[in-house]
Design a protein around this motif. Structure first.
Motif, PDB file in Angstrom:
ATOM      1  N   GLY A   1      25.226  73.584  67.149  1.00 21.18           N
ATOM      2  CA  GLY A   1      24.744  73.781  65.664  1.00 21.18           C
ATOM      3  C   GLY A   1      23.835  74.760  65.365  1.00 21.18           C
ATOM      4  N   ARG A   2      23.990  75.872  66.190  1.00 20.86           N
ATOM      5  CA  ARG A   2      22.901  76.979  65.999  1.00 20.86           C
ATOM      6  C   ARG A   2      23.182  77.560  64.417  1.00 20.86           C
ATOM      7  N   GLY A   3      22.216  77.983  63.862  1.00 18.97           N
ATOM      8  CA  GLY A   3      22.670  78.805  62.750  1.00 18.97           C
ATOM      9  C   GLY A   3      21.703  80.124  62.506  1.00 18.97           C
ATOM     10  N   GLY A   4      21.969  80.923  61.565  1.00 20.34           N
ATOM     11  CA  GLY A   4      21.124  81.954  61.307  1.00 20.34           C
ATOM     12  C   GLY A   4      21.438  83.082  62.214  1.00 20.34           C
ATOM     13  N   ILE A   5      20.370  83.605  62.546  1.00 18.14           N
ATOM     14  CA  ILE A   5      20.127  84.502  63.608  1.00 18.14           C
ATOM     15  C   ILE A   5      20.491  84.367  64.975  1.00 18.14           C
ATOM     16  N   ASN A   6      20.225  83.121  65.434  1.00 16.91           N
ATOM     17  CA  ASN A   6      20.620  82.797  66.620  1.00 16.91           C
ATOM     18  C   ASN A   6      22.402  82.582  66.893  1.00 16.91           C
ATOM     19  N   ARG A   7      22.854  82.211  65.843  1.00 19.84           N
ATOM     20  CA  ARG A   7      24.305  82.155  65.921  1.00 19.84           C
ATOM     21  C   ARG A   7      25.010  83.495  65.879  1.00 19.84           C
ATOM     22  N   ILE A   8      24.423  84.463  65.243  1.00 28.15           N
ATOM     23  CA  ILE A   8      25.037  85.763  65.195  1.00 28.15           C
ATOM     24  C   ILE A   8      24.700  86.431  66.615  1.00 28.15           C
ATOM     25  N   LEU A   9      23.613  86.263  67.250  1.00 26.97           N
ATOM     26  CA  LEU A   9      23.031  86.794  68.581  1.00 26.97           C
ATOM     27  C   LEU A   9      23.805  86.045  69.748  1.00 26.97           C
ATOM     28  N   ILE A  10      23.917  84.928  69.571  1.00 24.69           N
ATOM     29  CA  ILE A  10      24.160  84.243  70.895  1.00 24.69           C
ATOM     30  C   ILE A  10      25.820  83.878  70.676  1.00 24.69           C
ATOM     31  N   GLY A  11      26.320  83.541  69.315  1.00 24.55           N
ATOM     32  CA  GLY A  11      27.768  83.491  69.055  1.00 24.55           C
ATOM     33  C   GLY A  11      27.870  82.027  69.550  1.00 24.55           C
ATOM     34  N   SER A  12      29.096  81.705  69.149  1.00 27.29           N
ATOM     35  CA  SER A  12      29.331  80.267  69.405  1.00 27.29           C
ATOM     36  C   SER A  12      30.766  80.142  70.002  1.00 27.29           C
ATOM     37  N   VAL A  13      30.955  79.455  71.244  1.00 23.89           N
ATOM     38  CA  VAL A  13      32.256  79.252  71.765  1.00 23.89           C
ATOM     39  C   VAL A  13      32.979  78.287  71.168  1.00 23.89           C
ATOM     40  N   ALA A  14      32.237  77.206  70.641  1.00 25.22           N
ATOM     41  CA  ALA A  14      33.083  76.202  69.722  1.00 25.22           C
ATOM     42  C   ALA A  14      33.690  77.090  68.411  1.00 25.22           C
ATOM     43  N   GLU A  15      32.872  77.701  67.946  1.00 24.00           N
ATOM     44  CA  GLU A  15      33.416  78.381  66.708  1.00 24.00           C
ATOM     45  C   GLU A  15      34.681  79.390  67.022  1.00 24.00           C
ATOM     46  N   ARG A  16      34.730  79.784  68.042  1.00 22.33           N
ATOM     47  CA  ARG A  16      35.862  80.811  68.719  1.00 22.33           C
ATOM     48  C   ARG A  16      37.074  80.002  68.991  1.00 22.33           C
ATOM     49  N   VAL A  17      36.569  78.753  69.517  1.00 18.01           N
ATOM     50  CA  VAL A  17      37.902  77.955  69.817  1.00 18.01           C
ATOM     51  C   VAL A  17      38.441  77.504  68.752  1.00 18.01           C
ATOM     52  N   VAL A  18      37.689  76.640  67.944  1.00 13.18           N
ATOM     53  CA  VAL A  18      38.031  76.228  66.757  1.00 13.18           C
ATOM     54  C   VAL A  18      39.074  77.436  65.952  1.00 13.18           C
ATOM     55  N   ARG A  19      38.721  78.527  65.913  1.00 16.04           N
ATOM     56  CA  ARG A  19      39.313  79.542  65.196  1.00 16.04           C
ATOM     57  C   ARG A  19      40.577  80.102  65.981  1.00 16.04           C
TER      58      ARG A  19
END
Length: 145
Positions: free
Chosen positions: A111-129
């Motif tokens: 559930g990271r948001g903001g700059i952390n999501r941009i810098l770290i990215g999200s494996v879950a988001e890429r899988v969902v997409r």
């Protein structure tokens, strides 16, 4: 509705909620679970040349073995398999789920948001997409509630 559920794990403490949720779904649907851990070999690209790649790989594989061993208790009586993969986590999770004929992927998200999501990215988001099958995300925290 679901016969085979893929559950990626990173071995973190918060994964307990994800594992329990996946096991409960499997019981309700009389499904099997495939637990996967991905050794992120893409991270090797940033290591200095003098770093022992085999030492790093072995360390990450040991971490993966521990993460996969931790799934046994959560699975309980649900039929399950454990697999260690290597590569880019999101890509390998989706590719494995497709090869296995999975009906669902259940995975944690921090559930990271903001700059952390941009810098770290999200494996879950890429899988969902990118996954052709449904993906259920379960919010995890740094520690169990």
């Amino acid at each position: 509705m679901y016969d085979r559920i893929v559950v990626p794990t990173d071995g973190s403490e918060g994964m307990g909620r994800v594992l329990e949720h996946a096991a409960d779904l499997a019981r309700v649907h009389d499904a099997s679970l495939d637990f996967v851990y991905v050794v992120n070999t893409a991270a090797f690209a940033n290591l200095p040349m003098e770093t022992s790649w085999e030492g790093v790989r072995e360390s990450l594989r040991e971490e993966g073995e521990a993460a996969l061993e931790g799934t046994e208790r959560a699975a309980g009586d649900v039929p399950n398999r454990r697999h260690m993969l290597e590569g880019s986590p999101a890509r390998e999770i989706v590719a494995y789920a497709e090869r296995a004929g999975a009906d669902l992927i259940v995975m944690g998200t921090h559930g990271r948001g903001g700059i952390n999501r941009i810098l770290i990215g999200s494996v879950a988001e890429r899988v969902v997409r990118s996954a052709p099958m449904p993906v259920l995300t379960v919010r995890v925290d740094d520690a169990e509630p």
